[in-house]
Motif scaffolding. Structure first.
Motif, PDB file in Angstrom:
ATOM      1  N   UNK A  26       0.843  -1.208   0.000  1.00 13.23           N
ATOM      2  CA  UNK A  26       0.000   0.000   0.000  1.00 13.23           C
ATOM      3  C   UNK A  26       0.874   1.253   0.000  1.00 13.23           C
ATOM      4  N   UNK A  27       1.944   1.213   0.787  1.00 17.96           N
ATOM      5  CA  UNK A  27       2.850   2.374   0.836  1.00 17.96           C
ATOM      6  C   UNK A  27       3.511   2.593  -0.530  1.00 17.96           C
ATOM      7  N   UNK A  28       3.884   1.490  -1.204  1.00 18.54           N
ATOM      8  CA  UNK A  28       4.484   1.619  -2.551  1.00 18.54           C
ATOM      9  C   UNK A  28       3.472   2.198  -3.531  1.00 18.54           C
ATOM     10  N   UNK A  29       2.220   1.750  -3.422  1.00 20.20           N
ATOM     11  CA  UNK A  29       1.173   2.294  -4.309  1.00 20.20           C
ATOM     12  C   UNK A  29       0.955   3.771  -4.012  1.00 20.20           C
ATOM     13  N   UNK A  30       1.095   4.168  -2.741  1.00 19.44           N
ATOM     14  CA  UNK A  30       0.951   5.580  -2.372  1.00 19.44           C
ATOM     15  C   UNK A  30       2.061   6.402  -3.020  1.00 19.44           C
ATOM     16  N   UNK A  31       3.269   5.861  -2.974  1.00 18.66           N
ATOM     17  CA  UNK A  31       4.407   6.568  -3.577  1.00 18.66           C
ATOM     18  C   UNK A  31       4.267   6.625  -5.106  1.00 18.66           C
ATOM     19  N   UNK A  32       3.745   5.528  -5.724  1.00 19.45           N
ATOM     20  CA  UNK A  32       3.484   5.550  -7.168  1.00 19.45           C
ATOM     21  C   UNK A  32       2.467   6.645  -7.490  1.00 19.45           C
ATOM     22  N   UNK A  33       1.418   6.743  -6.686  1.00 22.88           N
ATOM     23  CA  UNK A  33       0.391   7.766  -6.884  1.00 22.88           C
ATOM     24  C   UNK A  33       0.971   9.169  -6.812  1.00 22.88           C
ATOM     25  N   UNK A  34       1.743   9.417  -5.759  1.00 22.38           N
ATOM     26  CA  UNK A  34       2.302  10.769  -5.643  1.00 22.38           C
ATOM     27  C   UNK A  34       3.341  11.030  -6.716  1.00 22.38           C
ATOM     28  N   UNK A  35       4.046   9.954  -7.169  1.00 19.74           N
ATOM     29  CA  UNK A  35       5.017  10.128  -8.247  1.00 19.74           C
ATOM     30  C   UNK A  35       4.350  10.535  -9.551  1.00 19.74           C
ATOM     31  N   UNK A  36       3.232   9.853  -9.881  1.00 26.55           N
ATOM     32  CA  UNK A  36       2.479  10.196 -11.099  1.00 26.55           C
ATOM     33  C   UNK A  36       1.928  11.616 -10.988  1.00 26.55           C
ATOM     34  N   UNK A  37       1.313  11.895  -9.837  1.00 29.57           N
ATOM     35  CA  UNK A  37       0.672  13.205  -9.631  1.00 29.57           C
ATOM     36  C   UNK A  37       1.700  14.327  -9.719  1.00 29.57           C
ATOM     37  N   UNK A  38       2.741  14.241  -8.895  1.00 31.41           N
ATOM     38  CA  UNK A  38       3.694  15.356  -8.826  1.00 31.41           C
ATOM     39  C   UNK A  38       4.545  15.418 -10.083  1.00 31.41           C
ATOM     40  N   UNK A  39       4.853  14.265 -10.678  1.00 30.01           N
ATOM     41  CA  UNK A  39       5.605  14.255 -11.937  1.00 30.01           C
ATOM     42  C   UNK A  39       4.834  14.983 -13.044  1.00 30.01           C
ATOM     43  N   UNK A  40       3.539  14.671 -13.159  1.00 28.39           N
ATOM     44  CA  UNK A  40       2.721  15.297 -14.212  1.00 28.39           C
ATOM     45  C   UNK A  40       2.497  16.778 -13.921  1.00 28.39           C
ATOM     46  N   UNK A  41       2.232  17.110 -12.645  1.00 26.71           N
ATOM     47  CA  UNK A  41       1.979  18.515 -12.279  1.00 26.71           C
ATOM     48  C   UNK A  41       3.224  19.376 -12.529  1.00 26.71           C
ATOM     49  N   UNK A  42       4.384  18.903 -12.097  1.00 25.37           N
ATOM     50  CA  UNK A  42       5.624  19.687 -12.277  1.00 25.37           C
ATOM     51  C   UNK A  42       5.919  19.869 -13.771  1.00 25.37           C
ATOM     52  N   UNK A  43       5.746  18.809 -14.572  1.00 24.49           N
ATOM     53  CA  UNK A  43       6.009  18.916 -16.016  1.00 24.49           C
ATOM     54  C   UNK A  43       5.087  19.946 -16.653  1.00 24.49           C
ATOM     55  N   UNK A  44       3.792  19.856 -16.345  1.00 29.40           N
ATOM     56  CA  UNK A  44       2.822  20.787 -16.938  1.00 29.40           C
ATOM     57  C   UNK A  44       3.076  22.221 -16.473  1.00 29.40           C
ATOM     58  N   UNK A  45       3.349  22.400 -15.176  1.00 28.78           N
ATOM     59  CA  UNK A  45       3.582  23.758 -14.662  1.00 28.78           C
ATOM     60  C   UNK A  45       4.835  24.385 -15.283  1.00 28.78           C
ATOM     61  N   UNK A  46       5.897  23.596 -15.438  1.00 33.54           N
ATOM     62  CA  UNK A  46       7.115  24.134 -16.058  1.00 33.54           C
ATOM     63  C   UNK A  46       6.873  24.470 -17.528  1.00 33.54           C
TER      64      UNK A  46
END
Ligand code: HEM
Length: 156
Positions: A26-46
């Motif tokens: 579950x913790x790994x899935x949480x980290x995958x979730x935040x990785x997808x979220x923050x990875x996509x948000x940072x790319x789009x914002x930049x």
């Protein structure tokens, strides 16, 4: 408060506490979730800020928005499961409370942006309006604050 604390008494919470594999999964899935979220948000914002110049926003914006939504969903499903293992501890953890505040502000910022005509203009290939650059800067700051406060939980 009582409802949040009672999450710790569920069968799922005790299964997570007893199993040697369920919590890491579950913790790994949480980290995958935040990785997808923050990875996509940072790319789009930049890209909105012009720090990244390649790729049209009319193509990138919908793609990154969907990736971020998928990551958010995964983080919002797995987060409460992690929380249920020791709810009293997390409710008394200022890093966790800060993270929930930053997540709420981050989501509010997304809701505001998607209502703006300037966002629809960008999806139609128009240049990025200054207000969208302001939102992109705020989004970067808020989601990186979620990441930092999330990591800080274990140290408080
Ligand atoms: C929505 C976006 C979210 C993001 C970006 C996020 C981010 C993070 C990060 C970066 C960590 C540290 C990961 C680690 O070091 O293992 C973490 C851990 C955690 N998150 Fe989230 N999270 C989100 C949502 C939630 C929600 C909604 C909850 C609960 C209601 C939650 C509960 C937790 C818990 C309990 C931990 C474990 C803390 C620990 O004991 O180390 N998260 N999260």
């Amino acid at each position: 408060m009582a409802v949040l604390l009672s999450l710790g008494d569920t069968a799922l919470a005790s299964a997570l506490r007893q199993s040697t594999i369920a919590y890491p999964l579950v913790s790994s899935a949480h980290i995958l979730g935040l990785g997808l979220l923050i990875g996509a948000v940072v790319t789009l914002d930049l890209r909105l800020l012009g720090a990244i110049r390649r790729g049209t926003l009319s193509e990138l914006a919908p793609l990154m928005s969907r990736l971020a939504a998928a990551g958010l969903l995964l983080a919002l499903v797995t987060g409460p499961l992690l929380f249920s293992v020791q709810p009293a501890h997390y409710l008394d953890n200022r890093a966790f409370l800060l993270k929930v505040i930053f997540i709420s502000l981050g989501l509010l910022n997304v809701l505001v942006v998607h209502q703006l005509p300037h966002w629809k203009a960008v999806l139609a290939g128009q240049p990025v309006a200054p207000i969208l650059k302001l939102n992109a800067s705020l989004s970067l700051a808020l989601w990186l604050a979620v990441l930092l406060s999330g990591r800080w939980i274990a140290f408080v």
